[in-house]
Motif scaffolding. Structure first.
Motif, PDB file in Angstrom:
ATOM      1  N   GLY A  29       0.836  -1.200   0.000  1.00  0.00           N
ATOM      2  CA  GLY A  29       0.000   0.000   0.000  1.00  0.00           C
ATOM      3  C   GLY A  29       0.871   1.250   0.000  1.00  0.00           C
ATOM      4  O   GLY A  29       0.475   2.290  -0.527  1.00  0.00           O
ATOM      5  N   GLY A  92       2.450  12.419  -8.805  1.00  0.00           N
ATOM      6  CA  GLY A  92       1.766  11.357  -8.056  1.00  0.00           C
ATOM      7  C   GLY A  92       0.380  11.794  -7.657  1.00  0.00           C
ATOM      8  O   GLY A  92      -0.079  12.891  -8.026  1.00  0.00           O
ATOM      9  N   THR A  93      -0.292  10.945  -6.900  1.00  0.00           N
ATOM     10  CA  THR A  93      -1.661  11.241  -6.469  1.00  0.00           C
ATOM     11  C   THR A  93      -1.738  12.581  -5.742  1.00  0.00           C
ATOM     12  O   THR A  93      -2.641  13.387  -5.995  1.00  0.00           O
ATOM     13  CB  THR A  93      -2.154  10.131  -5.505  1.00  0.00           C
ATOM     14  OG1 THR A  93      -1.904   8.862  -6.113  1.00  0.00           O
ATOM     15  CG2 THR A  93      -3.612  10.283  -5.194  1.00  0.00           C
ATOM     16  N   THR A  94      -0.772  12.812  -4.858  1.00  0.00           N
ATOM     17  CA  THR A  94      -0.789  14.031  -4.052  1.00  0.00           C
ATOM     18  C   THR A  94      -0.754  15.257  -4.957  1.00  0.00           C
ATOM     19  O   THR A  94      -1.546  16.195  -4.785  1.00  0.00           O
ATOM     20  CB  THR A  94       0.422  14.050  -3.099  1.00  0.00           C
ATOM     21  OG1 THR A  94       0.361  12.875  -2.287  1.00  0.00           O
ATOM     22  CG2 THR A  94       0.433  15.283  -2.214  1.00  0.00           C
ATOM     23  N   ALA A 124      -3.757  13.203   1.768  1.00  0.00           N
ATOM     24  CA  ALA A 124      -3.622  13.841   0.451  1.00  0.00           C
ATOM     25  C   ALA A 124      -4.976  14.224  -0.138  1.00  0.00           C
ATOM     26  O   ALA A 124      -5.040  15.062  -1.036  1.00  0.00           O
ATOM     27  CB  ALA A 124      -2.892  12.910  -0.522  1.00  0.00           C
ATOM     28  N   VAL A 172     -10.578   3.096  -2.878  1.00  0.00           N
ATOM     29  CA  VAL A 172     -10.258   2.084  -1.863  1.00  0.00           C
ATOM     30  C   VAL A 172      -9.521   2.780  -0.721  1.00  0.00           C
ATOM     31  O   VAL A 172      -8.558   3.515  -0.967  1.00  0.00           O
ATOM     32  CB  VAL A 172      -9.364   0.973  -2.458  1.00  0.00           C
ATOM     33  CG1 VAL A 172      -8.937  -0.012  -1.369  1.00  0.00           C
ATOM     34  CG2 VAL A 172     -10.080   0.234  -3.589  1.00  0.00           C
ATOM     35  N   ASN A 174      -6.928   3.271   2.155  1.00  0.00           N
ATOM     36  CA  ASN A 174      -5.588   2.712   2.366  1.00  0.00           C
ATOM     37  C   ASN A 174      -5.413   2.129   3.763  1.00  0.00           C
ATOM     38  O   ASN A 174      -4.395   1.514   4.044  1.00  0.00           O
ATOM     39  CB  ASN A 174      -4.510   3.778   2.101  1.00  0.00           C
ATOM     40  CG  ASN A 174      -4.538   4.889   3.129  1.00  0.00           C
ATOM     41  OD1 ASN A 174      -5.606   5.405   3.456  1.00  0.00           O
ATOM     42  ND2 ASN A 174      -3.401   5.247   3.667  1.00  0.00           N
ATOM     43  N   ASP A 199      -9.979   9.389  -5.765  1.00  0.00           N
ATOM     44  CA  ASP A 199      -8.598   9.086  -5.416  1.00  0.00           C
ATOM     45  C   ASP A 199      -8.419   7.580  -5.619  1.00  0.00           C
ATOM     46  O   ASP A 199      -8.874   6.776  -4.812  1.00  0.00           O
ATOM     47  CB  ASP A 199      -8.350   9.484  -3.954  1.00  0.00           C
ATOM     48  CG  ASP A 199      -6.988   9.027  -3.456  1.00  0.00           C
ATOM     49  OD1 ASP A 199      -6.276   8.313  -4.194  1.00  0.00           O
ATOM     50  OD2 ASP A 199      -6.635   9.370  -2.303  1.00  0.00           O
ATOM     51  N   ALA A 201      -5.560   5.911  -5.764  1.00  0.00           N
ATOM     52  CA  ALA A 201      -4.200   5.466  -5.413  1.00  0.00           C
ATOM     53  C   ALA A 201      -4.163   3.998  -4.998  1.00  0.00           C
ATOM     54  O   ALA A 201      -3.210   3.282  -5.309  1.00  0.00           O
ATOM     55  CB  ALA A 201      -3.642   6.339  -4.292  1.00  0.00           C
ATOM     56  N   GLN A 202      -5.223   3.532  -4.296  1.00  0.00           N
ATOM     57  CA  GLN A 202      -5.227   2.146  -3.828  1.00  0.00           C
ATOM     58  C   GLN A 202      -6.168   1.265  -4.653  1.00  0.00           C
ATOM     59  O   GLN A 202      -6.485   0.147  -4.249  1.00  0.00           O
ATOM     60  CB  GLN A 202      -5.635   2.078  -2.342  1.00  0.00           C
ATOM     61  CG  GLN A 202      -4.697   2.814  -1.400  1.00  0.00           C
ATOM     62  CD  GLN A 202      -3.320   2.175  -1.290  1.00  0.00           C
ATOM     63  OE1 GLN A 202      -3.097   1.033  -1.709  1.00  0.00           O
ATOM     64  NE2 GLN A 202      -2.376   2.904  -0.720  1.00  0.00           N
ATOM     65  N   SER A 222      -0.988   7.148  -8.508  1.00  0.00           N
ATOM     66  CA  SER A 222       0.482   7.225  -8.486  1.00  0.00           C
ATOM     67  C   SER A 222       1.082   6.041  -9.225  1.00  0.00           C
ATOM     68  O   SER A 222       0.614   4.910  -9.073  1.00  0.00           O
ATOM     69  CB  SER A 222       0.997   7.169  -7.042  1.00  0.00           C
ATOM     70  OG  SER A 222       0.444   8.199  -6.270  1.00  0.00           O
ATOM     71  N   LYS A 225       2.585   2.870  -7.078  1.00  0.00           N
ATOM     72  CA  LYS A 225       1.713   1.880  -6.431  1.00  0.00           C
ATOM     73  C   LYS A 225       1.191   0.860  -7.432  1.00  0.00           C
ATOM     74  O   LYS A 225       0.479  -0.066  -7.087  1.00  0.00           O
ATOM     75  CB  LYS A 225       0.551   2.575  -5.726  1.00  0.00           C
ATOM     76  CG  LYS A 225       1.030   3.428  -4.543  1.00  0.00           C
ATOM     77  CD  LYS A 225      -0.130   3.949  -3.748  1.00  0.00           C
ATOM     78  CE  LYS A 225       0.223   5.156  -2.903  1.00  0.00           C
ATOM     79  NZ  LYS A 225       0.899   4.820  -1.664  1.00  0.00           N
TER      80      LYS A 225
HETATM   81  N1  PMP Z   1      -4.406   8.483  -1.485  1.00  0.00           N
HETATM   82  C1  PMP Z   1      -4.336   7.240  -1.023  1.00  0.00           C
HETATM   83  C2  PMP Z   1      -5.601   6.464  -0.784  1.00  0.00           C
HETATM   84  C3  PMP Z   1      -3.092   6.663  -0.761  1.00  0.00           C
HETATM   85  O1  PMP Z   1      -3.021   5.422  -0.277  1.00  0.00           O
HETATM   86  C4  PMP Z   1      -1.915   7.415  -1.016  1.00  0.00           C
HETATM   87  C5  PMP Z   1      -0.537   6.843  -0.738  1.00  0.00           C
HETATM   88  N2  PMP Z   1      -0.424   6.142   0.450  1.00  0.00           N
HETATM   89  C6  PMP Z   1      -2.049   8.714  -1.507  1.00  0.00           C
HETATM   90  C7  PMP Z   1      -3.302   9.206  -1.738  1.00  0.00           C
HETATM   91  C8  PMP Z   1      -0.862   9.565  -1.802  1.00  0.00           C
HETATM   92  O2  PMP Z   1      -0.078   9.012  -2.823  1.00  0.00           O
HETATM   93  P1  PMP Z   1       1.355   9.593  -3.161  1.00  0.00           P
HETATM   94  O3  PMP Z   1       2.100   9.660  -1.859  1.00  0.00           O
HETATM   95  O4  PMP Z   1       1.942   8.609  -4.115  1.00  0.00           O
HETATM   96  O5  PMP Z   1       1.161  10.946  -3.762  1.00  0.00           O
END
Ligand code: PMP
Length: 406
Positions: A29, A92-94, A124, A172, A174, A199, A201-202, A222, A225
């Motif tokens: 994760g 990335g997602t952030t 994030a 989903v 995290n 979002d 990311a997961q 991202s 992941k």
């Molecule tokens: N959203 C979720 C649900 C995440 O799990 C994560 C990373 N743990 C993020 C956002 C942020 O992703 P990143 O650090 O790659 O920008």
């Protein structure tokens, strides 16, 4: 045919030993491991073709530009977007979420508007909206979740009204592994005239995603992941919205013409990609997605589904275990604690057994507050994990529980 042992061979790191013990990597994760072909393609581009994209007339620059743009089509097809112009590369997602918070926020959010998130969001997907609300005098509303990790959809429905301009939700969680009913949420947002950001990311590495079927306005994920490199991610946005949003960062490549009197901006997606992008990272991300496709996302999902069910059943049998998140259909994440033991100690003891897990607040402080804890331990799964690794985790937990019984 999905063959986990064959897949493991593609990930050299999985053969590593830590403290003389075989590595059991259950921190996917946080970030996934990389198949050899992702690292190799990046090495190849650095060693043979490296040259800045979108700027050169020469062979190398064209080679990198083509590969960068090919990766964009790979991403477009993977998430079933209609157009490559709707795929923006970010860090990335952030960064993707922050981009939306700044530029969509600038154009669409005004004093008195409401932005809705859930109690189970990653930081994030909370903090950029809080910052936006402060800038604009808007209000952040929060959908609570139930103790089993399910989103409270009645409470969600109660928050929908004409003041809501954006709903931002994790596909989903995290921490809890809950797979949220994002389609229902997006439709409900649209019904009151709000936009919706997912979002992913997961989710992107576990669940097939079709942005047009979901009808989401934005989707963020991202690269690292989904078996790709760090430092690169994606923002999908509907063209009509992206067109109306002002650019975010200013600099090279995001402009059409620069005059001291007035600068005009580039077409999509370049309007949102100021400066030299991490094009070799982008190429690596394209390769990672090709790898996932070659294994088959449906096969990966089926394997992980079996594994999470096995993990939940086995971990439940550990005496004094406390499990967080048991929503029906949950995905790939098991968060837990052991009565009377600090999460950091538990994680450290598991580490000494070669088992890599995440400990702490898991970038989701509100989830910790919900359960009244300062942190948790999280085991998170990927396509290459096995039942034997779950057994190793459970044996480790039982041993720790026995030793520290007192
Ligand atoms: N959203 C979720 C649900 C995440 O799990 C994560 C990373 N743990 C993020 C956002 C942020 O992703 P990143 O650090 O790659 O920008």
């Amino acid at each position: 045919m999905f063959d986990v042992n064959q897949i493991r061979k593609d990930f050299p790191i999985l053969r590593e030993q830590v403290y003389g013990k075989p590595l059991v990597y259950l921190d996917n994760g946080a970030t996934t491991q990389k198949p050899r072909r992702v690292v190799e393609v990046m090495n190849e581009y650095y060693l043979r073709y490296n040259s800045n994209v979108h700027r050169g007339v020469h062979y190398l620059s064209n080679k990198c530009t083509d590969a960068n743009e090919r990766a964009r089509t790979v991403v477009r097809d993977y998430i079933h977007a209609g157009e490559t112009e709707e795929v923006i590369f970010t860090r990335g997602t952030t960064e993707s979420i922050n981009l939306v918070a700044y530029t969509f926020g600038e154009a669409f959010i005004h004093a008195g508007d409401e932005i809705v998130v859930t109690e189970m969001e990653h930081h994030a997907n909370i903090v950029p909206w809080q910052m936006l609300c402060e800038r604009k005098g808007a209000e952040l509303k929060v959908v609570p979740f139930k103790d089993n990790g399910e989103l409270d959809m009645e409470a969600f429905a109660g928050l929908m009204n004409g003041r809501v301009k954006l709903v931002a939700v994790a596909y989903v969680s995290n921490v809890l592994g809950t797979v949220n009913p994002v389609k229902r949420i997006i439709d409900a947002a649209h019904a009151v005239g709000a936009y919706a950001l997912v979002d992913a990311a997961q989710a992107i590495q576990h669940i097939p995603i079709d942005v047009r079927e979901l009808d989401c306005d934005f989707l963020a994920f991202s690269g690292h992941k989904i078996y790709g490199p760090t430092g690169v991610g994606v923002l999908y946005g509907k063209r009509e919205l992206l067109e109306q949003m002002p650019p975010w960062q200013g600099g090279g490549e995001m402009i059409k013409e620069v005059r001291f009197e007035k600068t005009t901006y580039n077409e999509l997606p370049f309007k949102f990609e100021a400066g030299t992008p991490d094009f070799i990272g982008v190429i690596g991300l394209g390769e990672a997605i090709e790898y996932v496709k070659s294994v088959g996302l449906d096969e990966i999902a089926a394997h992980e589904h079996g594994l999470i069910a096995y993990a939940m059943e086995r971990i439940r049998q550990v005496p004094r275990i406390i499990l967080y998140g048991d929503a029906p259909g949950k995905s790939s994440v098991v968060s837990f604690g052991l009565e009377g033991m600090h999460h950091f100690d538990l994680g450290t003891l598991l580490d000494k057994m070669g088992i890599a897990v995440r400990t702490g607040q898991l970038c989701a402080d509100p989830v910790m507050s919900h359960y009244g804890v300062t942190g948790m331990v999280r085991a998170s799964l990927a396509m290459y994990n096995t039942e034997e690794e779950i057994d190793a985790l459970c044996a480790g937990l039982k041993k720790i529980e026995r030793i520290f019984k007192m």
